[in-house]
Design a protein around this motif. Structure first.
Motif, PDB file in Angstrom:
ATOM      1  N   VAL A 105      46.477 -37.813 -12.492  1.00 42.41           N
ATOM      2  CA  VAL A 105      45.436 -37.173 -11.825  1.00 42.41           C
ATOM      3  C   VAL A 105      46.168 -35.426 -12.060  1.00 42.41           C
ATOM      4  CG1 VAL A 105      44.656 -36.473  -9.735  1.00 42.41           C
ATOM      5  CG2 VAL A 105      44.542 -38.864 -10.504  1.00 42.41           C
ATOM      6  N   SER A 106      47.458 -35.442 -11.791  1.00 41.90           N
ATOM      7  CA  SER A 106      48.111 -33.977 -11.749  1.00 41.90           C
ATOM      8  C   SER A 106      48.136 -33.558 -13.143  1.00 41.90           C
ATOM      9  CB  SER A 106      49.603 -34.285 -11.081  1.00 41.90           C
ATOM     10  OG  SER A 106      49.711 -34.872  -9.921  1.00 41.90           O
ATOM     11  N   LEU A 107      48.165 -34.364 -14.062  1.00 45.27           N
ATOM     12  CA  LEU A 107      48.273 -33.705 -15.420  1.00 45.27           C
ATOM     13  C   LEU A 107      46.876 -33.258 -15.827  1.00 45.27           C
ATOM     14  CD1 LEU A 107      50.338 -36.291 -17.330  1.00 45.27           C
ATOM     15  CD2 LEU A 107      51.066 -33.979 -16.932  1.00 45.27           C
ATOM     16  N   LEU A 108      45.903 -33.944 -15.475  1.00 46.96           N
ATOM     17  CA  LEU A 108      44.294 -33.528 -15.631  1.00 46.96           C
ATOM     18  C   LEU A 108      44.060 -32.324 -14.999  1.00 46.96           C
ATOM     19  CD1 LEU A 108      41.674 -34.014 -16.878  1.00 46.96           C
ATOM     20  CD2 LEU A 108      41.237 -35.660 -15.029  1.00 46.96           C
ATOM     21  N   ILE A 109      44.168 -32.198 -13.565  1.00 45.00           N
ATOM     22  CA  ILE A 109      44.108 -30.837 -12.878  1.00 45.00           C
ATOM     23  C   ILE A 109      44.811 -29.817 -13.412  1.00 45.00           C
ATOM     24  CG2 ILE A 109      44.202 -29.881 -10.633  1.00 45.00           C
ATOM     25  CD1 ILE A 109      43.889 -32.596  -9.318  1.00 45.00           C
ATOM     26  N   GLY A 110      46.265 -29.975 -13.599  1.00 43.08           N
ATOM     27  CA  GLY A 110      46.935 -28.818 -14.231  1.00 43.08           C
ATOM     28  C   GLY A 110      46.611 -28.293 -15.519  1.00 43.08           C
ATOM     29  N   GLY A 111      46.005 -29.309 -16.127  1.00 40.48           N
ATOM     30  CA  GLY A 111      45.440 -28.982 -17.610  1.00 40.48           C
ATOM     31  C   GLY A 111      44.307 -28.041 -17.509  1.00 40.48           C
ATOM     32  N   ILE A 112      43.452 -28.362 -16.537  1.00 39.42           N
ATOM     33  CA  ILE A 112      42.353 -27.396 -16.602  1.00 39.42           C
ATOM     34  C   ILE A 112      42.594 -26.145 -15.868  1.00 39.42           C
ATOM     35  CG2 ILE A 112      40.047 -27.048 -15.113  1.00 39.42           C
ATOM     36  CD1 ILE A 112      40.055 -30.065 -14.554  1.00 39.42           C
ATOM     37  N   VAL A 113      43.609 -26.022 -15.028  1.00 46.19           N
ATOM     38  CA  VAL A 113      44.090 -24.730 -14.513  1.00 46.19           C
ATOM     39  C   VAL A 113      44.733 -23.914 -15.941  1.00 46.19           C
ATOM     40  CG1 VAL A 113      45.906 -23.620 -13.232  1.00 46.19           C
ATOM     41  CG2 VAL A 113      44.566 -25.421 -12.243  1.00 46.19           C
ATOM     42  N   LEU A 114      45.593 -24.516 -16.651  1.00 41.61           N
ATOM     43  CA  LEU A 114      46.160 -24.066 -17.764  1.00 41.61           C
ATOM     44  C   LEU A 114      45.085 -23.289 -18.843  1.00 41.61           C
ATOM     45  CD1 LEU A 114      49.271 -25.887 -18.564  1.00 41.61           C
ATOM     46  CD2 LEU A 114      49.260 -23.849 -17.305  1.00 41.61           C
ATOM     47  N   LEU A 115      43.976 -24.250 -18.979  1.00 44.24           N
ATOM     48  CA  LEU A 115      42.930 -23.577 -19.702  1.00 44.24           C
ATOM     49  C   LEU A 115      42.262 -22.132 -19.565  1.00 44.24           C
ATOM     50  CD1 LEU A 115      40.643 -26.805 -20.656  1.00 44.24           C
ATOM     51  CD2 LEU A 115      42.532 -25.558 -22.020  1.00 44.24           C
ATOM     52  N   LYS A 116      42.556 -21.932 -18.009  1.00 47.82           N
ATOM     53  CA  LYS A 116      41.840 -20.776 -17.485  1.00 47.82           C
ATOM     54  C   LYS A 116      42.821 -19.732 -17.089  1.00 47.82           C
ATOM     55  CE  LYS A 116      37.761 -22.695 -17.100  1.00 47.82           C
ATOM     56  NZ  LYS A 116      36.360 -21.972 -17.961  1.00 47.82           N
ATOM     57  N   VAL A 117      43.993 -19.936 -17.204  1.00 45.78           N
ATOM     58  CA  VAL A 117      45.189 -19.024 -16.330  1.00 45.78           C
ATOM     59  C   VAL A 117      45.050 -17.575 -17.319  1.00 45.78           C
ATOM     60  CG1 VAL A 117      46.952 -20.078 -17.434  1.00 45.78           C
ATOM     61  CG2 VAL A 117      47.012 -18.683 -15.494  1.00 45.78           C
ATOM     62  N   ASP A 118      44.944 -17.771 -18.401  1.00 42.95           N
ATOM     63  CA  ASP A 118      45.096 -16.601 -19.174  1.00 42.95           C
ATOM     64  C   ASP A 118      43.960 -15.648 -19.035  1.00 42.95           C
ATOM     65  OD1 ASP A 118      47.414 -17.134 -20.797  1.00 42.95           O
ATOM     66  OD2 ASP A 118      46.414 -18.652 -22.097  1.00 42.95           O
ATOM     67  N   LYS A 239      46.575 -22.423 -23.498  1.00 43.67           N
ATOM     68  CA  LYS A 239      45.481 -23.461 -23.651  1.00 43.67           C
ATOM     69  C   LYS A 239      46.114 -24.631 -24.429  1.00 43.67           C
ATOM     70  CE  LYS A 239      41.467 -20.482 -23.815  1.00 43.67           C
ATOM     71  NZ  LYS A 239      41.722 -19.398 -23.010  1.00 43.67           N
ATOM     72  N   VAL A 240      46.987 -24.628 -25.363  1.00 42.71           N
ATOM     73  CA  VAL A 240      47.439 -25.775 -26.120  1.00 42.71           C
ATOM     74  C   VAL A 240      47.745 -26.683 -25.290  1.00 42.71           C
ATOM     75  CG1 VAL A 240      48.804 -26.683 -27.539  1.00 42.71           C
ATOM     76  CG2 VAL A 240      47.737 -24.715 -28.263  1.00 42.71           C
ATOM     77  N   PHE A 241      48.784 -26.092 -24.317  1.00 44.65           N
ATOM     78  CA  PHE A 241      49.328 -27.116 -23.098  1.00 44.65           C
ATOM     79  C   PHE A 241      48.264 -27.450 -22.274  1.00 44.65           C
ATOM     80  CE2 PHE A 241      52.543 -24.042 -24.411  1.00 44.65           C
ATOM     81  CZ  PHE A 241      53.708 -24.833 -24.858  1.00 44.65           C
ATOM     82  N   GLY A 242      47.483 -26.702 -21.874  1.00 46.73           N
ATOM     83  CA  GLY A 242      46.301 -27.380 -21.017  1.00 46.73           C
ATOM     84  C   GLY A 242      45.572 -28.586 -21.641  1.00 46.73           C
ATOM     85  N   PHE A 243      45.113 -28.360 -23.029  1.00 45.72           N
ATOM     86  CA  PHE A 243      44.310 -29.373 -23.613  1.00 45.72           C
ATOM     87  C   PHE A 243      45.406 -30.720 -23.777  1.00 45.72           C
ATOM     88  CE2 PHE A 243      41.778 -26.103 -25.801  1.00 45.72           C
ATOM     89  CZ  PHE A 243      40.803 -26.465 -25.319  1.00 45.72           C
ATOM     90  N   TYR A 244      46.716 -30.591 -23.901  1.00 47.20           N
ATOM     91  CA  TYR A 244      47.701 -31.609 -23.896  1.00 47.20           C
ATOM     92  C   TYR A 244      47.533 -32.317 -22.593  1.00 47.20           C
ATOM     93  CZ  TYR A 244      52.019 -34.307 -23.822  1.00 47.20           C
ATOM     94  OH  TYR A 244      52.918 -35.166 -23.399  1.00 47.20           O
ATOM     95  N   ARG A 245      47.767 -31.598 -21.479  1.00 43.66           N
ATOM     96  CA  ARG A 245      47.827 -32.234 -20.234  1.00 43.66           C
ATOM     97  C   ARG A 245      46.418 -33.000 -20.017  1.00 43.66           C
ATOM     98  NH1 ARG A 245      51.405 -29.812 -16.309  1.00 43.66           N
ATOM     99  NH2 ARG A 245      49.850 -30.891 -14.542  1.00 43.66           N
ATOM    100  N   GLY A 249      46.456 -37.074 -19.551  1.00 46.54           N
ATOM    101  CA  GLY A 249      45.715 -37.486 -18.142  1.00 46.54           C
ATOM    102  C   GLY A 249      44.612 -38.508 -18.241  1.00 46.54           C
ATOM    103  N   VAL A 250      43.471 -37.978 -19.148  1.00 47.88           N
ATOM    104  CA  VAL A 250      42.155 -38.887 -19.393  1.00 47.88           C
ATOM    105  C   VAL A 250      42.555 -40.157 -19.876  1.00 47.88           C
ATOM    106  CG1 VAL A 250      40.191 -38.977 -20.629  1.00 47.88           C
ATOM    107  CG2 VAL A 250      40.743 -36.908 -19.497  1.00 47.88           C
ATOM    108  N   ALA A 251      43.707 -40.181 -20.954  1.00 46.31           N
ATOM    109  CA  ALA A 251      43.956 -41.330 -21.526  1.00 46.31           C
ATOM    110  C   ALA A 251      44.925 -42.187 -20.246  1.00 46.31           C
ATOM    111  CB  ALA A 251      45.079 -41.195 -22.741  1.00 46.31           C
ATOM    112  N   LEU A 252      45.735 -41.739 -19.529  1.00 52.35           N
ATOM    113  CA  LEU A 252      46.187 -42.771 -18.691  1.00 52.35           C
ATOM    114  C   LEU A 252      45.157 -43.091 -17.512  1.00 52.35           C
ATOM    115  CD1 LEU A 252      49.514 -40.481 -17.830  1.00 52.35           C
ATOM    116  CD2 LEU A 252      49.366 -42.640 -19.067  1.00 52.35           C
ATOM    117  N   LEU A 253      44.230 -42.449 -17.144  1.00 48.20           N
ATOM    118  CA  LEU A 253      43.266 -42.826 -16.502  1.00 48.20           C
ATOM    119  C   LEU A 253      42.366 -43.982 -16.987  1.00 48.20           C
ATOM    120  CD1 LEU A 253      42.044 -39.577 -14.703  1.00 48.20           C
ATOM    121  CD2 LEU A 253      43.550 -41.274 -13.686  1.00 48.20           C
TER     122      LEU A 253
END
Length: 265
Positions: A105-118, A239-245, A249-253
């Motif tokens: 869950v944390s990876l997924l939420i954090g990934g969304i944040v990293l997509l937007k942070v720039d 963004k690359v790190f966001g997509f990775y997370r 995260g989705v795969a683990l869920l």
């Protein structure tokens, strides 16, 4: 734990400690899926090998890390929130939140944040060097770092986003996150060692060897990871790190809810 497992965890630590993808989360996943027993020594090992990663920062940034007392005071101010929150909540978080599902869950939420942070901080006037960081900015970055007490959030990711929220450039925020890792990891390692021996546990000869091997491997891998990350970050952003997370995260869920529940061994 055996030697191969110790090396695997050390490689994971070296790669992930300074990337915004959560070293703690990946170590939990690594120990789970490689069949490493999640006992007290494994918990100590995953914290203790951070010393090797710390040394890589000191080596790579030797001149800048020993630049001035004012710089150390700023690191101390940024470190204070982690001390307070760590002493108050670390045991509860270890008990309640240290699980692969929390990491997912944390990876997924954090990934969304990293997509937007720039995009969030694209137009901000930026601080270009760590010497320009104020004490108030340092303290606020330290508050962001405390979010990483939740496994999967990422200490480096939280502190880098915190730095960018305080108008630091991507590179400056990342480098300050590296510097802040030194007192943070030293403090976490000291506390974990104290708790280990306070509980009456004693290291065996093999376990001491595992700690030595783990630190050497983590140091070498972290050297490569830091140099690669700074170059990549300055050119491409998060963004690359966001997509990775998000992918992980989705795969683990999916694994947890549709194939097999995620549990710590």
């Amino acid at each position: 734990m055996n030697t191969i497992q110790a090396i695997i965890l050390a490689i994971i630590e070296g790669i992930t400690e300074f990337l915004p993808i959560s070293s703690t989360g990946h170590l939990i996943l690594g120990s789970t899926y490689f069949g490493i027993e999640h006992d007290e020594f494994t918990k100590l090992f995953t914290v203790f090998i951070q010393l090797g990663a710390i040394l890589s920062v000191v080596v790579l940034y030797f001149k800048r890390f020993f630049q001035s007392f004012d710089f150390y005071f700023k690191l101390l101010v940024a470190f204070i929130p982690a001390v307070v929150f760590g002493l108050l909540f670390s045991k509860k978080i270890d008990t309640l939140l240290e699980s692969p599902l929390t990491v997912a869950v944390s990876l997924l939420i954090g990934g969304i944040v990293l997509l937007k942070v720039d995009d969030w901080f694209a137009d901000a006037e930026v601080v270009q060097t760590s010497n320009e960081i104020s004490y108030l900015q340092a303290f606020k970055i330290g508050l962001f770092q405390c979010l990483a007490m939740v496994p999967g959030v990422s200490r480096s990711g939280a502190s880098i986003v915190g730095g960018m929220s305080q108008k630091l450039s991507r590179t400056t925020a990342a480098e300050f996150s590296f510097f802040l890792a030194v007192p943070t990891m030293l403090g976490a390692t000291a506390k974990k060692c104290y708790d280990y021996y306070k509980d009456g546990l004693v290291l065996s000869h093999d376990q001491i060897n595992f700690l030595i091997i783990g630190n050497v491997v983590a140091f070498i891998v972290a050297l490569i990871a830091i140099k690669s990350f700074i170059g990549f970050l300055s050119k491409h952003g998060f963004k690359v790190f966001g997509f990775y997370r998000i992918i992980v995260g989705v795969a683990l869920l999916i694994i947890h809810f549709f194939i097999h529940p995620l549990t710590v061994i």
